[in-house]
Design an enzyme around this catalytic site. Structure first.
Site: not given
Length: 400
Positions: A119, A126, A135, A187, A189, A222, A226, A229, A242, A246, A333, A347
């Site tokens: 992946d 994203h 951050r 996600e 994808e 996917d 969170r 993760q 993860k 999937t 994503t 998001e």
């Protein structure tokens, strides 16, 4: 941002692409053998192997197998023969009528054996959004992001076909904190299904030959835990957050069917290294839609992906790693510049701080038990109009 839409299908074969050709594998409908290669035809599915045997189609032995594995290994010349023949057959309803199966009598199974699953993190929007969430006072992109397609090696054994329920995973969420995931995410994808023979080990696949290894495209979800993760990704990449599931669509759309969907990639600065540049460095113009319990919540644009399919293949093999038929590459994503184009709840809810309001007055930051997510996509079709890809769908069940 949300709007009411028809609820996703909850049983039987996924919604069939109304235009073009695609292949998958189904079981049921009272035919001998546990599974057979099929193609969607309106509200029915075509038994491709039976038609190939009866009509003298190309590679009948491959098309009568119980998965796409043999066809994936055969390579692009065989793929073009099969899809050219299949397109011709589909143009004559009378010719195929004896080999149609009712969609209500069959169920999809995973269409190929997933050899390896990688992946990637190919969408700049994203990556920037995730960086700003985690951050807020630093640079959103890592220093390497615009120099190479960042990715992680996933777990092939937990890839499942559309419609398979997803059990809420459990795991560590912090120091001394373990239990069911509280921040379960989707996600949206694009998945690239690979096949054909690779170069010998130690010999990279060049960019100009990379697309010869791409059999077709699936939609991919996917699923991401969170909170699990975030705790485990220090400093290495995702593992348990993860690896629990999937989902991919049941129908694989051949790459040649997307010939009208190629677009130039977005501007890049700095310019990628020479092994990542060439005429095949192009993206696919797919308009995706995410629905939660039938309600449209996002429309991610895959044309915005910074790194393209050929680049993913070329970079993956640039250290000499060989490919195998059945390798699956995820784009990561897909997200656009506007909030209604974001491809995951991380998001959409900005890390849980801005709940997504739904038409019934409820809201979500992440997925609840019982929620069903459906991802669909369309692309420009050869000859005009839009081509629909097979959906990917999954419903969340409570943790065990």
């Amino acid at each position: 941002m949300s709007e009411i839409a028809a609820a996703g299908r909850t049983a039987g074969i996924p919604a069939a692409p109304p235009v073009g050709t695609a292949l998958g594998v189904v079981a049921g409908a009272g035919r001998p053998g546990p599974a057979r290669i099929a193609a969607p035809v309106g509200d029915a599915v075509l038994d491709v192997g039976a038609l190939a045997a009866a009509a003298g189609g190309p590679h009948p032995a491959l098309l009568q197998q119980r998965s796409l594995d043999g066809l994936l290994a055969a390579g692009r010349p065989a793929w073009r023969e099969v899809f050219g023949w299949l397109s011709e057959q589909l143009s004559d309803p009378e010719r195929i009528s004896a080999h149609l199966l009712p969609a209500s009598g069959v169920v999809p199974v995973l269409p190929f054996t997933v050899a390896d699953y990688v992946d990637f993190f190919a969408c700049e929007q994203h990556a920037v959004n995730a960086g700003r969430i985690f951050r807020p006072d630093g640079e959103p992109l890592a220093p390497n992001w615009k120099h190479l397609p960042v990715g992680y090696h996933g777990r092939a054994g937990t890839v499942v076909v559309s419609g398979t329920p997803v059990i809420r995973p459990s795991g560590q969420r912090g120091p001394g904190d373990a239990g069911p995931c509280r921040s379960l995410d989707v996600e949206a994808e694009v998945g690239y299904v690979l096949g054909g023979a690779s170069e010998a080990p130690g010999h990279p696949v060049p960019l100009d030959g990379a697309l010869d290894h791409v059999f077709g495209v699936v939609l991919l979800n996917d699923w991401s835990a969170r909170d699990i993760q975030a705790w485990e990704t220090r400093p290495l990449g995702p593992l348990l957050g993860k690896s629990f599931a999937t989902s991919i669509s049941a129908w694989v759309t051949p790459l040649d069917e997307l010939a009208a969907a190629w677009v130039d990639p977005p501007p890049r600065d700095p310019q990628p290294l020479p092994y990542l540049l060439g005429p095949t460095d192009r993206g696919l113009d797919l308009t995706m839609e995410i629905r939660l319990n039938g309600e449209l919540i996002s429309t991610p644009p895959a044309a915005d992906l910074y790194w393209t399919p050929a680049q993913l293949v070329a970079h993956l093999t640039s250290n000499g790693a060989p490919l195998r038929p059945g390798d699956l590459l995820g784009s990561g994503t897909v997200s656009g510049a506007r909030r209604e184009q974001r491809g995951c709840f991380l998001e959409l809810s900005w890390g849980g701080r801005e709940p997504v309001l739904l038409a019934d007055g409820s809201s979500r930051t992440y997925l609840l038990d019982g929620d069903e997510v459906t991802i669909t996509a369309t692309a420009p079709a050869r000859g005009g109009g839009r081509l629909s890809l097979g959906e990917v769908r999954g419903k969340i069940l409570p943790a065990l």
